[in-house]
Scaffold this motif. Structure first.
Motif: not given
Length: 392
Positions: A49-61
Motif C-alpha cells: 500500500x505505501x509503495x503504490x501510494x508513493x507512485x501517486x496511486x490512490x489505494x483502497x484496502x
C-alpha cells in the motif's frame, strides 16, 4: 519484534500492477495466495500500500474477514463509497445533505448520490469511474481474503462489477484500476479465475513468497542486539523452528518470548532448542486436533470430508463417482443424495466449520492446513487415521 519490511517485493509487484513487466498479466488483476498468519495482510498494508501510494496511486484496502457478520459485497462497496465521498468535493457533499438525487461532477459525470455504496453492478462501476476522474490518478483496490466474496450473491455481483470496471477503465496505454486479490486458501481463490463463469477467468494465482531466511536473520540480529550474551545465536535452529511453525511469525515470536523469559528454566543459553521444541509440539498439537476432529465425525461425514480433501476443486458431492466412494467407505450403510447433503451441512455447522461453501454450491476444506495434513498422511501410508486402541 519490529516489523520486517519487504520493500523489494512491494516494488516488484507495483511494477507489475502498473503494467511495466514485459510478461505477465498483473495489470489485469494480481491474485496472491498465502496461508493464514504468514504475514500476508501486514505486507499488503505496510509494504504494498505505501509503495503504490508513493507512485501517486490512490489505494483502497478492505479485508473481507474484518466483519464476518457483514455481507462481503457490502464491505467492498462501502470501502469504495467511503473513498469516493472524500473526493466528491463540497458541491457533491452539499447535494447529498440537501437530498438531491444526483450531482454532475466536472461537467460530465452524473453520480447517483443515493446509490453509492449499494450493491449494483452499474453503480459500483460508475463509482469507480467517478473516483478515478475526481482523484485524477490511478486507483488500486486491495481486497484481502477475497475468496470470502464467493460466499454470497452480493459478493459475486461485486466481483463481476470490478471486472467490468477494470475492462472499462483500463486501456493499453493506461492502467487506471489495479486490482489486488489475496487469499489464505489457494483452492478457494482459484474459483475466481478457473472457470468460464468465474469473474476473472484466465488470470493466474501466484503463491506469495513467505517469510524465510531473511526474516529469521532479522529476528536473530534483534535478539543479539538486545541480549549480547547469547551471541552467536544459532540461526539455523531458529530457521528450522520457523519452518515447523509454518512460517507464521505470531507463533514464532511467542515461542522465542517464552524461551527467553527469565522466569523459565530454559531461558538464556541454549534457548534455540526450546524454540525448536515448542515448534515441534505445536505441529504435533495441530495434527492431533485435526485427527481428533476427523475421528469425531460420523462415517458418512468422514467419507465426504475425505473426498473433498482428495479431489480438491474437482469435488462434486452427488456425482456417480462420489456416491460410489461414499458407499465404499461406508459399507453396509444406505447412501442417498439427501444423506450426503445432511453430512455437508453438518460439516459446515461445526465450530469451527470443517468445510466452506460458496454461493454457487462449491465446497472446500475450510482450513487449508487440513489439505497439507491429509497429504502428509497419505504420502506416508497413514491415511485414513485410525482411532487409538483403548488402554485397559
Amino acid at each position: 519484534m519490529l516489523y520486517f519490511a519487504r520493500p523489494s517485493l512491494a516494488a516488484e509487484l507495483a511494477d507489475q500492477l502498473e503494467g511495466r513487466a514485459v510478461f505477465g498479466d498483473a495489470q489485469n488483476g494480481l491474485f496472491l495466495a498465502a496461508p493464514r498468519r504468514t504475514g500476508k495482510s501486514m505486507f499488503l498494508q505496510h509494504d504494498l500500500k505505501p509503495e503504490l501510494a508513493s507512485r501517486n496511486v490512490l489505494v483502497i484496502y478492505t479485508d473481507l474477514w474484518s466483519d464476518q457478520r457483514r455481507d462481503p459485497g457490502d464491505l467492498i462497496a462501502e470501502a469504495i463509497a467511503r473513498e469516493l465521498q472524500q473526493h466528491l468535493g463540497v458541491v457533491a457533499k452539499t447535494a447529498r445533505k440537501a437530498g438531491l438525487a444526483s450531482v454532475t461532477i466536472a461537467g460530465t459525470l452524473k453520480v447517483d448520490t443515493s446509490g453509492i455504496g449499494k450493491i449494483d453492478g452499474t453503480t459500483l462501476v460508475q463509482a469507480l469511474r467517478t473516483l478515478h476522474e475526481t482523484a485524477g490518478r490511478p486507483i488500486a483496490l486491495i481486497i484481502d481474503e477475497a475468496q470470502h466474496a464467493l460466499t454470497s450473491e452480493a459478493g459475486e455481483t461485486a466481483m463481476a462489477a470490478l471486472k467490468s470496471a477494470r475492462d472499462q477503465l483500463n486501456t493499453p496505454a493506461e492502467v487506471a484500476l489495479m486490482l489486488v486479490m489475496s487469499g489464505s486458501d489457494r483452492d478457494k481463490l482459484l474459483r475466481l479465475v478457473n472457470t468460464n463463469g468465474a469473474p476473472f477467468y484466465g488470470s493466474s494465482i501466484h503463491k506469495m513468497p513467505t517469510l524465510g531466511k531473511g526474516y529469521v536473520d532479522h529476528v536473530t540480529a534483534l535478539i543479539e542486539a538486545q541480549r549480547p550474551e547469547l551471541k552467536p545465536v544459532d540461526h539455523l535452529t531458529l530457521l528450522e523452528a520457523f519452518q515447523l511453525f509454518g512460517q507464521r511469525p505470531q507463533f514464532f515470536h511467542a515461542a522465542i518470548g517464552q524461551a527467553l523469559n527469565p522466569l523459565e528454566s530454559t531461558s538464556g543459553e541454549g534457548f534455540e532448542q526450546g524454540v525448536l521444541a515448542a515448534a515441534k509440539e505445536k505441529r504435533a498439537q495441530d495434527a492431533a486436533q485435526m485427527r481428533s476432529d476427523y475421528l469425531g465425525l460420523k462415517p458418512l461425514e468422514q467419507a465426504v470430508l475425505w473426498r473433498i480433501l482428495a479431489v480438491g476443486q474437482n469435488f462434486r458431492p452427488y456425482d456417480a463417482d462420489a456416491l460410489a466412494f461414499y458407499r465404499q467407505q461406508c459399507a453396509g450403510l444406505s447412501i442417498t443424495a439427501q444423506k450426503v447433503q445432511a453430512a455437508l451441512e453438518s460439516l459446515r455447522a461445526r465450530t469451527p466449520a470443517l468445510i466452506w461453501k460458496s454461493a454457487r454450491g462449491e465446497y472446500s476444506a475450510d482450513d487449508a492446513a487440513m489439505h497439507a495434513w491429509f497429504g502428509e498422511l497419505q504420502a506416508t501410508g497413514q491415511w485414513p487415521p485410525a482411532a487409538e486402541p483403548e488402554i485397559r
